[in-house]
Design an enzyme around this catalytic site. Structure first.
Site, mmCIF file in Angstrom:
data_model
loop_
_atom_site.group_PDB
_atom_site.id
_atom_site.type_symbol
_atom_site.label_atom_id
_atom_site.label_comp_id
_atom_site.label_asym_id
_atom_site.label_seq_id
_atom_site.Cartn_x
_atom_site.Cartn_y
_atom_site.Cartn_z
ATOM 1 C CD GLN A 115 -2.840 1.088 2.504
ATOM 2 O OE1 GLN A 115 -2.738 0.058 3.316
ATOM 3 N NE2 GLN A 115 -3.594 2.147 2.776
ATOM 4 C CB SER A 118 1.498 7.258 5.021
ATOM 5 O OG SER A 118 0.197 6.869 5.581
ATOM 6 C CD GLU A 233 -4.649 0.239 5.911
ATOM 7 O OE1 GLU A 233 -3.396 0.120 6.346
ATOM 8 O OE2 GLU A 233 -5.033 1.410 5.801
ATOM 9 C CD GLU A 370 -4.600 10.773 17.683
ATOM 10 O OE1 GLU A 370 -4.080 10.608 19.028
ATOM 11 O OE2 GLU A 370 -4.288 10.258 17.019
#
Length: 401
Positions: A115, A118, A233, A370
């Protein structure tokens, strides 16, 4: 159970019976067996026919897995974890040609996936990514950097999301690709972790030329495709308890408690252990509920509950195990640099000391704690969302550090 449910169960049962009779997994090469299983529509039973499925309800996947394992089939190789993300994304957003090309070798393990989401400047704010893809005829020229790419050093293909229209708002100018990890211009560099291993990586793309037929979904629709990947995921990480059977740190906590001298098996430790055990059971039930509510195999925000719960549970349970070990927890671990061949999320393959260190990553990978709380608050509890002043602003005009 409705007549339709009965019919689907009967159909899957008959397909399993035929598969196991014609290709006994105990005496058939694992890769060949998985290929035959795909051809029988028993790879992902909720997928369409001819693409590894039978078009039936997704909870029947559990029956397939249980029957195959009982007949002697090997467990799914952990290094193919990302097929649980790439498979649903391709079957939902890809063309028939892409489904034909990618799904079978993905399921058999002939081709491994990783993947590429990010970035150093766009972690939690995934839509702020800056990896650029510029069209050049039937190809796209890709430049950029991705980070925290699990098992990218083993990947044959990567799930890559890029910026294709910097003048569109950040959620609308993204495009999703299947990236051949062997292309010229693609470089994988290891990131050494606290465990000593380099399970994570950085991936650099320098003028990598990606064919347009590797684009998953429409140009500018990368956010929609990426959400499918992310939801799966979170569910996959959250259900990392062994397919409904207790496995991992809670088993180790029980084992270590039993090994303690009787005088050290205090009421406080026993109560703590029971609280962890109950949390583990609740997580299993939550995962089962999320699987039952999944539509076409693509989970909703319920997957974020499982992911959030598992992240916290792995931390507190492995910490309890280390407390039970006492001073022994500080010795007996090898920090030598190594490149792992498999994924390790909450399993005990490398022992509790490794799991204690590895659990630190659970609250970051697949979306930070978060972010999970934001999703649950807004999508499940109906709370007002955080102010997003850049929602309708062109990505090129949004300030970045």
């Amino acid at each position: 159970m409705s007549a339709s449910d009965d019919s689907q169960l009967a159909r899957v049962t008959a397909a399993i019976d035929t598969l196991l009779a014609d290709h006994p997994p105990a005496t058939t090469d694992d890769r060949e067996f998985r290929g035959r299983r795909y051809d029988a529509g028993l790879a992902w039973v909720h997928f369409p026919e001819h693409f590894g499925g039978l078009g039936v309800r997704p909870d029947l996947n559990r029956l397939v897995e249980e029957r195959c394992r009982k007949a002697g089939a090997k467990a799914t190789d952990a290094s193919t974890f990302f097929m649980a993300l790439a498979g649903p994304t391709i079957v939902t957003h890809g063309s028939d040609e892409q489904k034909q090309r990618f799904l079978r070798p993905m399921f058999t393990g002939e081709e491994k996936w990783c993947q590429l989401f990010s970035e150093p400047g766009a972690g939690s704010d995934f839509a702020g990514l800056s990896t650029k893809a510029v069209r050049d005829g039937d190809e796209w020229i890709v430049n950029g950097q991705k980070v925290w790419n699990t098992l990218a050093h083993l990947g044959d293909w990567g799930m890559l999301v890029t910026r294709t229209d910097p003048e569109a708002p950040k959620h609308k100018g993204m495009t999703y690709f299947a990236l051949d990890m062997r292309l010229p211009g693609v470089e994988v560099r290891p990131l050494r972790q606290i465990t000593g291993e380099a399970e994570f990586n950085e991936v650099y793309m320098t003028d990598a030329r990606v064919p347009d037929d590797c684009r998953i979904g429409a140009v500018g629709e990368g956010w929609r495709a990426a959400l499918t990947t992310l939801m799966n995921e979170r569910t996959a990480i959250g259900s990392g308890s062994g397919g409904g059977k207790r496995k991992g740190p809670i088993d180790e906590a029980i084992r270590l408690f039993k090994l303690l001298p009787t005088e050290q098996q205090t009421g406080a430790k026993r109560d703590h252990l029971m609280q962890l055990y109950c949390t583990s059971e609740v997580s299993l039930l939550t995962n089962a509920r999320g699987a039952a509510k999944a539509k076409a195999g693509n989970p909703g925000p319920e997957g974020s509950i499982a992911k959030l719960a598992l992240s916290n549970f792995n931390k507190v349970c492995t910490e309890f195990c280390m407390e039970l070990l006492g001073a022994d927890a500080m010795v007996g671990y090898d920090f030598t640099f190594r490149r792992p061949e498999n994924l390790s999320v909450d399993g005990m393959d490398h022992g509790i000391r490794h799991s204690f260190l590895r659990a630190r990553a659970n609250s970051i990978e697949g979306g930070t704690t978060e972010i999970m709380k934001n999703i649950l608050g807004e999508q499940m509890l109906g709370l007002p969302g955080e102010p997003r002043v850049d929602k309708d602003v062109a990505w090129s005009k949004v300030p970045r550090s």
